[in-house]
Write an enzyme that holds these catalytic residues in place. Structure first.
Site, PDB file in Angstrom:
ATOM      1  CG  ASN A  90      38.223  39.625  43.470  1.00  0.00           C
ATOM      2  OD1 ASN A  90      37.128  39.057  43.359  1.00  0.00           O
ATOM      3  ND2 ASN A  90      38.838  40.194  42.438  1.00  0.00           N
ATOM      4  CB  SER A 142      35.200  28.814  43.703  1.00  0.00           C
ATOM      5  OG  SER A 142      34.436  28.141  42.722  1.00  0.00           O
ATOM      6  CE1 TYR A 155      39.511  29.370  40.214  1.00  0.00           C
ATOM      7  CE2 TYR A 155      37.639  27.932  40.660  1.00  0.00           C
ATOM      8  CZ  TYR A 155      38.171  29.202  40.531  1.00  0.00           C
ATOM      9  OH  TYR A 155      37.370  30.298  40.720  1.00  0.00           O
ATOM     10  CB  ALA A 156      38.917  21.900  43.112  1.00  0.00           C
ATOM     11  CE  LYS A 159      39.343  30.622  43.613  1.00  0.00           C
ATOM     12  NZ  LYS A 159      39.619  31.985  44.061  1.00  0.00           N
ATOM     13  CB  ILE A 188      30.171  35.225  38.653  1.00  0.00           C
ATOM     14  CG1 ILE A 188      30.006  34.630  40.070  1.00  0.00           C
ATOM     15  CG2 ILE A 188      29.854  36.716  38.651  1.00  0.00           C
ATOM     16  CD1 ILE A 188      28.611  34.705  40.665  1.00  0.00           C
TER      17      ILE A 188
HETATM   18  P1  NAI Z   1      38.812  38.022  36.243  1.00  0.00           P
HETATM   19  O1  NAI Z   1      39.762  37.210  35.435  1.00  0.00           O
HETATM   20  O2  NAI Z   1      37.774  38.826  35.560  1.00  0.00           O
HETATM   21  O3  NAI Z   1      39.636  38.984  37.208  1.00  0.00           O
HETATM   22  C1  NAI Z   1      40.739  38.522  37.937  1.00  0.00           C
HETATM   23  C2  NAI Z   1      41.682  39.684  38.176  1.00  0.00           C
HETATM   24  O4  NAI Z   1      42.791  39.187  38.937  1.00  0.00           O
HETATM   25  C3  NAI Z   1      42.267  40.284  36.873  1.00  0.00           C
HETATM   26  O5  NAI Z   1      42.161  41.680  36.887  1.00  0.00           O
HETATM   27  C4  NAI Z   1      43.716  39.847  36.903  1.00  0.00           C
HETATM   28  O6  NAI Z   1      44.610  40.757  36.282  1.00  0.00           O
HETATM   29  C5  NAI Z   1      43.968  39.750  38.404  1.00  0.00           C
HETATM   30  N1  NAI Z   1      45.109  38.896  38.712  1.00  0.00           N
HETATM   31  C6  NAI Z   1      45.378  37.668  38.230  1.00  0.00           C
HETATM   32  N2  NAI Z   1      46.543  37.225  38.711  1.00  0.00           N
HETATM   33  C7  NAI Z   1      47.015  38.188  39.537  1.00  0.00           C
HETATM   34  C8  NAI Z   1      48.195  38.323  40.326  1.00  0.00           C
HETATM   35  N3  NAI Z   1      49.107  37.361  40.368  1.00  0.00           N
HETATM   36  N4  NAI Z   1      48.375  39.451  41.045  1.00  0.00           N
HETATM   37  C9  NAI Z   1      47.450  40.442  41.004  1.00  0.00           C
HETATM   38  N5  NAI Z   1      46.330  40.377  40.265  1.00  0.00           N
HETATM   39  C10 NAI Z   1      46.118  39.258  39.541  1.00  0.00           C
HETATM   40  O7  NAI Z   1      38.152  36.980  37.278  1.00  0.00           O
HETATM   41  P2  NAI Z   1      36.765  37.044  38.066  1.00  0.00           P
HETATM   42  O8  NAI Z   1      35.815  36.163  37.386  1.00  0.00           O
HETATM   43  O9  NAI Z   1      36.390  38.430  38.360  1.00  0.00           O
HETATM   44  O10 NAI Z   1      37.176  36.288  39.420  1.00  0.00           O
HETATM   45  C11 NAI Z   1      37.461  36.970  40.625  1.00  0.00           C
HETATM   46  C12 NAI Z   1      37.575  35.937  41.727  1.00  0.00           C
HETATM   47  O11 NAI Z   1      36.359  35.223  41.842  1.00  0.00           O
HETATM   48  C13 NAI Z   1      38.657  34.887  41.482  1.00  0.00           C
HETATM   49  O12 NAI Z   1      39.293  34.569  42.697  1.00  0.00           O
HETATM   50  C14 NAI Z   1      37.885  33.702  40.972  1.00  0.00           C
HETATM   51  O13 NAI Z   1      38.557  32.485  41.205  1.00  0.00           O
HETATM   52  C15 NAI Z   1      36.616  33.829  41.787  1.00  0.00           C
HETATM   53  N6  NAI Z   1      35.463  33.147  41.238  1.00  0.00           N
HETATM   54  C16 NAI Z   1      34.960  33.510  40.022  1.00  0.00           C
HETATM   55  C17 NAI Z   1      33.853  32.856  39.511  1.00  0.00           C
HETATM   56  C18 NAI Z   1      33.259  33.224  38.196  1.00  0.00           C
HETATM   57  O14 NAI Z   1      32.336  32.533  37.800  1.00  0.00           O
HETATM   58  N7  NAI Z   1      33.710  34.253  37.527  1.00  0.00           N
HETATM   59  C19 NAI Z   1      33.214  31.753  40.251  1.00  0.00           C
HETATM   60  C20 NAI Z   1      33.818  31.479  41.514  1.00  0.00           C
HETATM   61  C21 NAI Z   1      34.902  32.155  41.983  1.00  0.00           C
END
Ligand code: NAI
Length: 247
Positions: A90, A142, A155-156, A159, A188
């Site tokens: 995730n 995504s 990013y695209a 994903k 989200i």
């Molecule tokens: P967020 O930024 O709230 O959480 C991401 C987490 O990943 C953070 O806790 C961060 O510390 C951790 N992280 C980042 N780089 C890391 C690394 N190298 N090693 C370990 N941990 C790492 O993001 P969110 O919104 O919760 O996104 C979660 C997933 O959902 C992501 O893959 C994002 O691309 C995807 N996503 C999110 C959307 C949205 O609208 N929020 C839409 C579509 C996909």
């Protein structure tokens, strides 16, 4: 219902946003949950928030871009909890810029976390899943990976790449009773979306047939379904959780 009572679930990026919501969700369903996240402070906060009587949750500081750290975390998780049944890839980041403005660094950072990180974690947990003849891998893609998005070439690419990995691994690992699926969230309401201007968010809501942003719980519920026995014959699928914004 404690449907994940005997399951050990690793959630990368579980310290915040969607991942954090998934941690709560799986704990409620009785799972042992291990957060692998690079943000230790946030991870510890999340642990104290989500832990309740009788629930087993742990945090390991892991940068998923680093194969050695991932390998150590896999060993530590198996040593402590005996197995890894479910891996949820995730963790993800954005570094948005159009092709005219994007730097090599912005390109590479996103490739490293969103694509190589998924590869590192998956490769590391697979041998143990094969030995046990059981596994569930859930990758976070995504809607941007399905349809592209202005200003998100890096990013695209990642994903979409995750979808290619999902389908390939579903073919390679099916014979070991390991399913591999992807979830493609729309917009989200998490920290990630807070960087987007309000005008753009309102536009997205307007374009979404369900007339709202998604919640982290919407995505966590889909992870839970794909990890469950009810989804035992689903593999190589990409499930959109987007309020129908893409149709
Ligand atoms: P967020 O930024 O709230 O959480 C991401 C987490 O990943 C953070 O806790 C961060 O510390 C951790 N992280 C980042 N780089 C890391 C690394 N190298 N090693 C370990 N941990 C790492 O993001 P969110 O919104 O919760 O996104 C979660 C997933 O959902 C992501 O893959 C994002 O691309 C995807 N996503 C999110 C959307 C949205 O609208 N929020 C839409 C579509 C996909």
């Amino acid at each position: 219902m404690k449907r994940f009572k005997d399951k050990v679930i690793v959630i990368t990026g579980g310290a915040s946003g969607i991942g954090k919501s998934a941690v709560s969700r799986f704990l409620r369903d009785g799972a042992t949950v291990v957060i692998w996240d690079v943000n230790e402070a946030q991870g510890q906060d999340t642990l104290s928030e989500v832990r309740s009587n009788g629930s087993i949750a742990d945090f390991m500081k892991v940068n998923t871009t680093n194969p050695e750290e991932v390998e150590q975390a896999t060993l530590a998780t198996i040593q402590k909890f005996g197995q890894i049944d479910v891996l949820i890839n995730n963790a993800g980041i954005t570094r948005d810029a159009t092709i005219k403005k994007i730097t090599y660094n912005e390109w590479q950072q996103v490739i490293d976390v969103n694509l190589t990180g998924v590869f590192n974690c998956t490769r590391s947990v697979i041998p143990q899943m094969i030995d046990k003849g059981y596994g569930r891998i859930i990758n976070t893609s995504s809607v941007v990976g399905l349809y592209g998005n202005f200003g998100q070439v890096n990013y695209a690419a990642t994903k979409s790449g995750v979808i290619g990995m999902t389908k390939t691994l579903a073919k390679e690992l099916g014979k070991h009773n390991i399913t591999v699926n992807a979830v493609a969230p729309g917009f989200i309401a998490t920290e990630m979306v807070k960087t987007i201007p309000e005008k753009v968010i309102n536009l997205m809501i307007d374009k979404t047939p369900l007339k709202r942003l998604g919640t982290p719980e919407d995505v966590a519920n889909t992870y839970a379904f794909l990890a469950s026995d009810e989804a035992a014959f689903i593999s190589g699928a990409v499930i959109s959780v987007d309020g129908a914004v893409t149709i």
